[in-house]
Structures are given as C-alpha cells and as structure tokens.
Enzyme design. Structure first.
Site, PDB file in Angstrom:
ATOM      1  N   TYR A  69      39.710  44.481  32.901  1.00 12.82           N
ATOM      2  CA  TYR A  69      39.080  44.313  34.209  1.00 12.82           C
ATOM      3  C   TYR A  69      39.770  45.262  35.180  1.00 12.82           C
ATOM      4  O   TYR A  69      41.007  45.325  35.219  1.00 12.82           O
ATOM      5  CB  TYR A  69      39.230  42.863  34.686  1.00 12.82           C
ATOM      6  CG  TYR A  69      38.676  42.604  36.076  1.00 12.82           C
ATOM      7  CD1 TYR A  69      39.530  42.413  37.159  1.00 12.82           C
ATOM      8  CD2 TYR A  69      37.310  42.554  36.310  1.00 12.82           C
ATOM      9  CE1 TYR A  69      39.025  42.166  38.427  1.00 12.82           C
ATOM     10  CE2 TYR A  69      36.803  42.307  37.569  1.00 12.82           C
ATOM     11  CZ  TYR A  69      37.661  42.112  38.629  1.00 12.82           C
ATOM     12  OH  TYR A  69      37.164  41.881  39.894  1.00 12.82           O
ATOM     13  N   ASP A  97      45.735  51.514  34.524  1.00 18.17           N
ATOM     14  CA  ASP A  97      45.513  50.548  35.601  1.00 18.17           C
ATOM     15  C   ASP A  97      46.606  49.487  35.508  1.00 18.17           C
ATOM     16  O   ASP A  97      46.541  48.589  34.663  1.00 18.17           O
ATOM     17  CB  ASP A  97      44.118  49.917  35.481  1.00 18.17           C
ATOM     18  CG  ASP A  97      43.881  48.894  36.568  1.00 18.17           C
ATOM     19  OD1 ASP A  97      42.779  48.311  36.616  1.00 18.17           O
ATOM     20  OD2 ASP A  97      44.805  48.650  37.383  1.00 18.17           O
ATOM     21  N   LYS A 151      48.670  44.288  44.124  1.00 21.94           N
ATOM     22  CA  LYS A 151      49.381  43.017  44.036  1.00 21.94           C
ATOM     23  C   LYS A 151      50.834  43.080  44.524  1.00 21.94           C
ATOM     24  O   LYS A 151      51.068  43.071  45.736  1.00 21.94           O
ATOM     25  CB  LYS A 151      49.286  42.482  42.600  1.00 21.94           C
ATOM     26  CG  LYS A 151      47.814  42.186  42.181  1.00 21.94           C
ATOM     27  CD  LYS A 151      47.724  41.646  40.784  1.00 21.94           C
ATOM     28  CE  LYS A 151      46.286  41.640  40.289  1.00 21.94           C
ATOM     29  NZ  LYS A 151      45.568  40.399  40.614  1.00 21.94           N
TER      30      LYS A 151
HETATM   31  P1  KE4 Z   1      41.578  43.372  43.420  1.00 23.14           P
HETATM   32  O1  KE4 Z   1      40.388  44.152  43.928  1.00 23.14           O
HETATM   33  O2  KE4 Z   1      41.223  41.957  43.023  1.00 23.14           O
HETATM   34  O3  KE4 Z   1      42.764  43.433  44.396  1.00 23.14           O
HETATM   35  O4  KE4 Z   1      42.125  44.113  42.110  1.00 23.14           O
HETATM   36  C1  KE4 Z   1      41.236  44.348  41.050  1.00 23.14           C
HETATM   37  C2  KE4 Z   1      42.025  44.524  39.764  1.00 23.14           C
HETATM   38  C3  KE4 Z   1      42.152  45.797  39.228  1.00 23.14           C
HETATM   39  N1  KE4 Z   1      42.848  46.014  38.093  1.00 23.14           N
HETATM   40  C4  KE4 Z   1      43.465  44.992  37.451  1.00 23.14           C
HETATM   41  C5  KE4 Z   1      44.230  45.275  36.204  1.00 23.14           C
HETATM   42  C6  KE4 Z   1      43.382  43.665  37.967  1.00 23.14           C
HETATM   43  O5  KE4 Z   1      44.003  42.654  37.320  1.00 23.14           O
HETATM   44  C7  KE4 Z   1      42.651  43.429  39.144  1.00 23.14           C
HETATM   45  C8  KE4 Z   1      42.490  42.044  39.737  1.00 23.14           C
HETATM   46  N2  KE4 Z   1      42.997  40.963  38.983  1.00 23.14           N
HETATM   47  C9  KE4 Z   1      42.334  39.687  39.159  1.00 23.14           C
HETATM   48  C10 KE4 Z   1      43.074  38.662  38.296  1.00 23.14           C
HETATM   49  N3  KE4 Z   1      42.861  38.886  36.932  1.00 23.14           N
HETATM   50  C11 KE4 Z   1      42.248  39.268  40.574  1.00 23.14           C
HETATM   51  C12 KE4 Z   1      41.890  37.808  40.781  1.00 23.14           C
HETATM   52  C13 KE4 Z   1      40.498  37.641  41.324  1.00 23.14           C
HETATM   53  O6  KE4 Z   1      39.573  38.392  40.910  1.00 23.14           O
HETATM   54  O7  KE4 Z   1      40.339  36.739  42.172  1.00 23.14           O
END
Ligand code: KE4
Length: 430
Positions: free
Chosen positions: A144, A238, A266
């Site tokens: 993701y 990523d 994060k």
């Molecule tokens: P955000 O747009 O949610 O800040 O980041 C996207 C993203 C990009 N790349 C990786 C490897 C990520 O894990 C994420 C976001 N992680 C999720 C949890 N698995 C965020 C939680 C959510 O979607 O509410």
C-alpha cells in the site's frame, strides 16, 4: 468493559462522516464491533470516551515511536505555535529537518516535504516518470502506497481489508500504466519488464507493513536493483511506515540495496502531518522550481509540523540504540504470544523488524499477499476483540503492522502476553 459512549459517538459520526471515520481502516469493519472513540493518549496508553484505558500497539499507525505526549515533542510544538501556525513561506526549520533527514540515508542528497505519505509517493512516481520520460510503473500486490489513483491497484492496508484493492472511481486509463508483480517473486518482475519497455519505476515497501508485516528477502531486493539498473528504471523504496521504525538508516542499511527515490512519513512528523520524498541531486533537479516536474502544497513544510519532526528525529539521533531496544521488546512480545497460542493449539507466524511486529494465524510462513490472505481472519477478529476487552489496542486488521513505542515497558509486554493466553483460552474454550 462498557463502550456505550463509543457506540453513541459512532452513531453520530456515521450520520456526518462516511463510515463514521476519516480513514476507512479505523472503522473496525474487519474485526467487528464499534471503533473506540479516543479522548486522549498518555505515554503507552490510550483512553476512550468510556474511560477505558488501553496499551497502544498502533501508535497512530506508526508515527508515535516515543508514545503519546512525548515531553520533548510536545514542548517543541507548543513553542512553535507561539510564533504562528503557517506562513506559506520558507522557514529555517524546513532546512534543519531536511538536513537531519538527508543525514540518515546514503541514498538521498535532497528531500521535499509534503503533508502525507500519499502525497510523498504520488510525487515520487511523477518525479520518476518525469526523470525517465516513461509512463509505466510496477507495484506489488499487497503493498500500500497511499490512495493516489495509479497506486490503488491490488493495494494492501485498508484497501485489502475491505476487499476493494482496486478501487472503483479510478479510470482504467489511469491504472493501465500500473503493472503488478508478486512480492518476493523476481520472475513476476521479469515478466513486467518483458511486457513493457516503458517502465519508469518499480515501487516497493522493502519492509512491507500493509499486508501484515512481510519483509522482502534480501536477495530479492538485490535482484530487483539489478533488473532496474539493466532497464534504466528507477527503484523507489516506500518507507513511509518502516522509516525510523525498522531502522534509523533505511532498508538500504540492512539490505545493502539503495533506492533511487525514498519516500518517508509518519515518524518524521512526530505525530503531525509530514511526508517526504528524497533522491540523489540529479533526480531532484527535475523538481519544480528547479526543473519541469511540478509538485506543490499549501501546508508543505508547515513550521509546527517541522518542529515536531525535528524534535522526534533529533531524539532518535541522540538515542541511536532505541531501535535495538524496541526490537528486543517486540521479539519478546511476539514470542510470548506465539507460545500462548501454541499452548491452545493455535499456530501463529510472527516477525519483527526493529519496533515493528507482525503476526498471522497461519500454518505457513507468509511471503506475499496471497499467503497473508490465507490467514485465519475470523480468529484474528476474535483475538483483536478479546485483547481489546483486556485493555490492549492492536491494529484492527490482519493487513496491518503492530508497533512498540519507548513508552511500552517490559512489564506491559509481560502483561500483554498473559492477557493473550487468557484470550486464546477463551477462544478455544481451553
Ligand atoms: P498516508 O497518506 O496515510 O499518510 O500514507 C500513505 C502510506 C504510504 N506508504 C506506506 C508504506 C503506508 O503504510 C502508508 C499509510 N499507512 C496506513 C497504515 N497501513 C495508514 C493508515 C490509514 O490509512 O488510516
């Protein structure tokens, strides 16, 4: 444990916000029950609107490596706020954080800040396409990378949780340039390169956390790097989730494989909205206003968020052993839970990378998304609910990763292991 106030809050939220949440995975849909509405975090604990306290193993999906209300970060944010919230103009804090971030990684010379991981990855993809002049990208099923259109194809995390890994609303024209490969399977990547001579980049979570915790095999990453080099394709790591969680210096420092572009998020915001993408100077030179690849953001480099990120990363830099300490605790936690499960005839696959931990109720080790999807989701839901009722807050999807913060003590780890035995006993009527 009463959750009447959360139930009431959730009902009201659902009347105004789709699913009652501002990010789907928070809805507890795959584990059942009602999401707990939080009133505050303090150290290792979350408190919900019913006054229930939980040891938090989610930490806002990764950012809070020092737990809730870390004194250093809180002080830095309060100080920054006294000088204003946002200027839309450059500040020294952005340069200071950029210097700190670049200093942690051999692979990057420059970095651009944005306000989320999605923005970081979306921008990195555009930069790779602009730098190579090519259109196609390769991603891995189960990884993701945020919710930008090109990447919502067989995605992990919440997309996998809801079984819509390829979301409606994304035109086929957008995703026809997205080729899919299987994690840890170099032949599937070679097939992508046989199918397309127009691949701008391969993007991967080198330590995948969105199909559960599934680290890439070292030799796989080396072969991936070689394939990209042979084809003039950029390799994007990523590490929005794994950055500063698995190691302080990126997957490159433990695998020996350097990416061309690195995305972060994060932890680098310390709990405030910050994402970032970085690369060597010749690639970043393509980015506006130096180069033609456009990318922008009203609140990018926000001074309050920069202050939080600076406090968090400075604290990490001053406590270099912190990841090793958290890794020991994470290993004790998952090994203890695995033993509890086994004493009730349940097989748990577990893994740890730094302060990240994962587990699957699966008879076989998990090497890719298909393996992860073969795990016992029903048992995961029962375990999640049981632990929640014991006062332990785990990620509400088997396609997520758990985290240990510095606020989680050895005693809390032992208590969690004991609680897991109680939950497995109840689940199996052992
Ligand atoms: P955000 O747009 O949610 O800040 O980041 C996207 C993203 C990009 N790349 C990786 C490897 C990520 O894990 C994420 C976001 N992680 C999720 C949890 N698995 C965020 C939680 C959510 O979607 O509410």
């Amino acid at each position: 444990m009463s959750r009447d106030a959360s139930i009431k809050a959730f009902e009201e939220a659902q009347s105004l916000i789709p699913g009652g949440v501002n990010s789907p995975v928070r809805a507890f849909k795959s584990v059942g029950g009602v999401p707990v509405f939080i009133t505050e975090g303090e150290g290792a604990y979350l408190t919900d609107v019913d006054g229930n306290k939980y040891v938090d193993f989610v930490q806002s999906w990764g950012p809070l490596i020092f737990g809730h209300r870390d004194e250093t970060i809180e002080k830095a944010v309060i100080e920054a706020v006294k000088h204003g919230l946002s200027f839309g103009a450059p500040t020294q804090a952005e340069t200071d954080l950029a210097k700190l971030v670049v200093g942690f990684f051999d692979s990057i010379d420059k970095v651009r800040f944005v306000s989320s991981g999605t923005e970081a990855v979306m921008s990195a993809i555009r930069l790779a396409r602009g730098f190579t002049g090519r259109d196609d990208i390769v991603k891995f099923t189960g990884c993701y990378h945020g919710h930008s259109d090109s990447l919502l194809v067989e995605a992990g995390s919440g997309a996998a949780t809801f079984g819509n890994p390829s979301s409606p609303g994304v035109p086929a024209d957008f995703t026809k340039h997205t080729l899919l490969a299987t994690y840890n399977d170099i032949q599937s990547v070679k097939k992508c390169f046989a199918d397309s001579k127009d691949i701008a980049c391969v993007i991967i979570e080198p330590i995948a956390g969105n199909m559960g915790l599934v680290p890439a095999d070292k030799e796989f990453l080396h072969e991936l790097r070689k394939l990209c080099d042979e084809n003039g394709t950029l390799l994007i790591f990523d590490e929005v989730m794994s950055g500063f969680r698995a190691t302080l210096h990126g997957a490159e420092s433990i695998t020996g494989v350097k990416p061309d572009i690195l995305t972060l998020g994060k932890v680098i915001g310390g709990g405030m909205p910050v994402g970032a993408f970085g690369a060597r100077a010749e690639i970043m030179a393509m980015l506006s206003p130096d180069g033609p690849v456009y990318q922008a953001g009203t609140l990018s480099g926000n001074p309050v968020a920069m202050a939080a990120g600076l406090a968090a990363l400075t604290k990490l830099k001053q406590n270099a052993r912190v990841i090793a300490v958290l890794e020991e605790r994470a290993k004790r936690l998952v090994e203890g839970m695995r033993k509890s499960a086994s004493s009730y005839g349940i097989t748990m696959q577990t893994d740890v990378r730094g302060s990240m931990f994962g587990f699957f109720f699966n008879e076989k080790p998990v090497k890719n998304f298909a393996d992860a999807a073969n795990s016992d989701a029903e048992l995961f839901a029962k375990f999640h609910s049981g632990m929640l009722n014991e006062g332990y807050y785990f990620a509400c999807s088997l396609y997520e990763t758990g985290f240990i913060s510095t606020a989680v003590t050895d005693e809390m780890i032992e208590d969690t292991i004991r609680a897991s035995a109680k939950v497995f006993k109840a689940i199996t009527n052992g």
